[in-house]
Design a protein around this motif. Structure first.
Motif, short mmCIF file in Angstrom:
data_model
loop_
_atom_site.label_atom_id
_atom_site.label_comp_id
_atom_site.label_asym_id
_atom_site.label_seq_id
_atom_site.Cartn_x
_atom_site.Cartn_y
_atom_site.Cartn_z
N ILE A 34 -31.10 -3.95 -25.21
CA ILE A 34 -31.22 -2.53 -25.49
C ILE A 34 -32.28 -1.87 -24.62
CG2 ILE A 34 -32.98 -2.57 -27.31
CD1 ILE A 34 -29.58 -0.79 -27.56
N ASN A 35 -33.24 -2.68 -24.12
CA ASN A 35 -34.30 -2.16 -23.26
C ASN A 35 -34.05 -2.43 -21.78
OD1 ASN A 35 -35.96 -1.16 -25.41
ND2 ASN A 35 -36.55 -3.28 -25.86
N GLY A 36 -32.85 -2.83 -21.43
CA GLY A 36 -32.52 -3.04 -20.03
C GLY A 36 -32.34 -4.51 -19.68
N ARG A 37 -32.46 -4.81 -18.39
CA ARG A 37 -32.22 -6.16 -17.88
C ARG A 37 -33.53 -6.87 -17.61
NH1 ARG A 37 -27.32 -7.04 -14.68
NH2 ARG A 37 -28.61 -7.85 -13.00
N ARG A 38 -33.51 -8.18 -17.74
CA ARG A 38 -34.64 -9.01 -17.33
C ARG A 38 -34.12 -10.37 -16.90
NH1 ARG A 38 -37.41 -12.25 -21.78
NH2 ARG A 38 -35.96 -12.26 -23.55
N ALA A 72 -21.49 -4.06 -26.09
CA ALA A 72 -21.83 -5.31 -26.77
C ALA A 72 -23.28 -5.32 -27.20
CB ALA A 72 -21.54 -6.49 -25.84
N VAL A 73 -24.16 -4.85 -26.33
CA VAL A 73 -25.59 -4.80 -26.65
C VAL A 73 -25.84 -3.88 -27.83
CG1 VAL A 73 -27.82 -4.00 -25.80
CG2 VAL A 73 -26.38 -5.45 -24.36
N ARG A 74 -25.17 -2.74 -27.85
CA ARG A 74 -25.35 -1.79 -28.97
C ARG A 74 -24.88 -2.42 -30.28
NH1 ARG A 74 -23.48 1.94 -25.04
NH2 ARG A 74 -21.36 1.89 -25.89
N GLU A 106 -29.89 -9.18 -27.00
CA GLU A 106 -29.65 -9.45 -25.58
C GLU A 106 -28.42 -10.32 -25.36
OE1 GLU A 106 -33.92 -9.20 -23.32
OE2 GLU A 106 -33.52 -11.03 -24.46
N VAL A 107 -27.74 -10.03 -24.26
CA VAL A 107 -26.56 -10.80 -23.84
C VAL A 107 -26.88 -11.45 -22.50
CG1 VAL A 107 -24.15 -10.66 -23.10
CG2 VAL A 107 -24.94 -9.27 -25.02
N LEU A 108 -26.63 -12.74 -22.40
CA LEU A 108 -26.77 -13.42 -21.12
C LEU A 108 -25.59 -13.00 -20.25
CD1 LEU A 108 -27.75 -17.17 -20.77
CD2 LEU A 108 -26.25 -16.04 -19.14
N THR A 109 -25.89 -12.41 -19.09
CA THR A 109 -24.83 -11.82 -18.28
C THR A 109 -24.51 -12.60 -17.01
OG1 THR A 109 -26.49 -10.32 -17.32
CG2 THR A 109 -25.14 -9.48 -19.13
N GLU A 110 -25.51 -13.27 -16.41
CA GLU A 110 -25.20 -14.06 -15.23
C GLU A 110 -26.24 -15.15 -15.03
OE1 GLU A 110 -25.06 -11.12 -12.09
OE2 GLU A 110 -27.12 -11.56 -11.46
N VAL A 111 -25.83 -16.16 -14.27
CA VAL A 111 -26.69 -17.28 -13.91
C VAL A 111 -26.86 -17.25 -12.40
CG1 VAL A 111 -27.05 -19.76 -14.07
CG2 VAL A 111 -25.70 -18.58 -15.83
N ARG A 112 -28.10 -17.37 -11.93
CA ARG A 112 -28.40 -17.31 -10.51
C ARG A 112 -29.02 -18.65 -10.09
NH1 ARG A 112 -27.95 -12.19 -8.56
NH2 ARG A 112 -29.25 -12.70 -6.73
N VAL A 113 -28.33 -19.34 -9.19
CA VAL A 113 -28.75 -20.68 -8.78
C VAL A 113 -29.13 -20.65 -7.30
CG1 VAL A 113 -28.12 -23.11 -8.67
CG2 VAL A 113 -27.10 -21.65 -10.43
#
Length: 276
Positions: free
Chosen positions: A140-144, A17-19, A164-171
């Motif tokens: 494309i440059n990794g996760r943040r 998806a990112v590509r 960028e794709v939003l992949t998870e939410v941390r609460v």
């Protein structure tokens, strides 16, 4: 109404998806489609390619990691709303979700999709900010990781890059009292104004429907800091919240109406907190 022409891609994982997003600046990620597709029908959005991430298993997890509730970006809003784990660890999120559109919309819409859409009147954007949540994005440059308070920068605009794709939410899971209220013409309509309230070691009040993004209400927070939630104190905080905002003037409501709605919403949310 029909959307403009577009291509459709269904990647097998987030990396693909990112590509796809990186290869075309006009490509757009599609999750539940409950916001994006209507905008396309009205020709307010014209993506060249829809990259469908709505059925990726890696985005559908809902779990607890120590003192953090982890919600995959592809988790359906209805799934989160009815989750026992969410009710036990983050009741404010469940309260907010009950106000999102209608049952049919929540059955298709995703948690991550709502945050990435960044509607100024979005309940989940306000709840994530009030809960001091973070979102994890992959590009494309990794996760943040981005704090929710830094995610929303303008109406329908976030700090995510195009690839960028939003992949998870941390609460964070904390002992807190919370309340949530909104004023809308009818159940399921967009809010004229609303607020998410969290009282723990600090006071966090986040208003929505009152500007270009969801926003903290520091004047009202200061009025409550270190004090009991007595009726007079609640009324003072509600009035400060209304007086400190500059709502838009549009076809849905004028600024005075939105301020009055915000004042009422703050009163209702804080009374929920006081009775928790």
């Amino acid at each position: 109404m029909k959307p403009p022409p577009f291509h459709y891609a269904r990647p097998s994982d987030v990396a693909e998806a990112v590509r796809l997003l990186a290869s075309d600046e006009d490509a757009k990620a599609l999750a539940g489609g409950q916001s994006l597709l209507p905008m396309m029908n009205f020709r307010l959005a014209r993506p060249s390619v829809l990259v469908d991430i709505g059925r990726l298993p890696e985005l559908a997890e809902l779990r607890r990691e120590d003192d953090v509730l982890v919600i995959g970006a592809g988790v359906r809003q209805r799934t989160a709303e009815t989750s026992q784990l969410v009710r036990e660890t983050c009741p404010l999120l469940g309260q907010a979700l009950r106000h999102v559109g209608h049952h049919q919309i929540r059955s298709r819409g995703t948690v991550g999709g709502s945050l990435a859409h960044a509607d100024p009147a979005a309940e989940l954007c306000a709840a994530a900010t009030a809960l001091d949540a973070e979102v994890v994005v992959t590009g494309i440059n990794g996760r943040r990781t981005i704090p929710a308070a830094e995610l929303f920068v303008a109406p329908y605009e976030t700090s995510l890059s195009a690839d960028e794709v939003l992949t998870e939410v941390r609460v964070p899971i904390r002992d807190a009292r919370c309340g949530f209220a909104e004023i809308s013409p009818r159940s399921g309509d967009f809010a004229i104004a609303g607020v998410a309230a969290v009282l723990s070691d600090e006071v966090r009040l986040v208003g929505f429907g009152i500007g270009g993004t969801v926003q903290r209400l520091p004047e009202a927070e200061a009025a409550l800091d270190g004090t009991a939630l007595e009726a007079e104190r609640i009324d003072t905080a509600a009035q400060l919240a209304a007086d400190s905002t500059a709502p838009p003037d549009d076809l849905h409501a004028d600024p005075a109406t939105r301020r009055a709605a915000l004042r009422a919403a703050v009163q209702r949310a804080l009374k929920q907190v006081a009775n928790a």
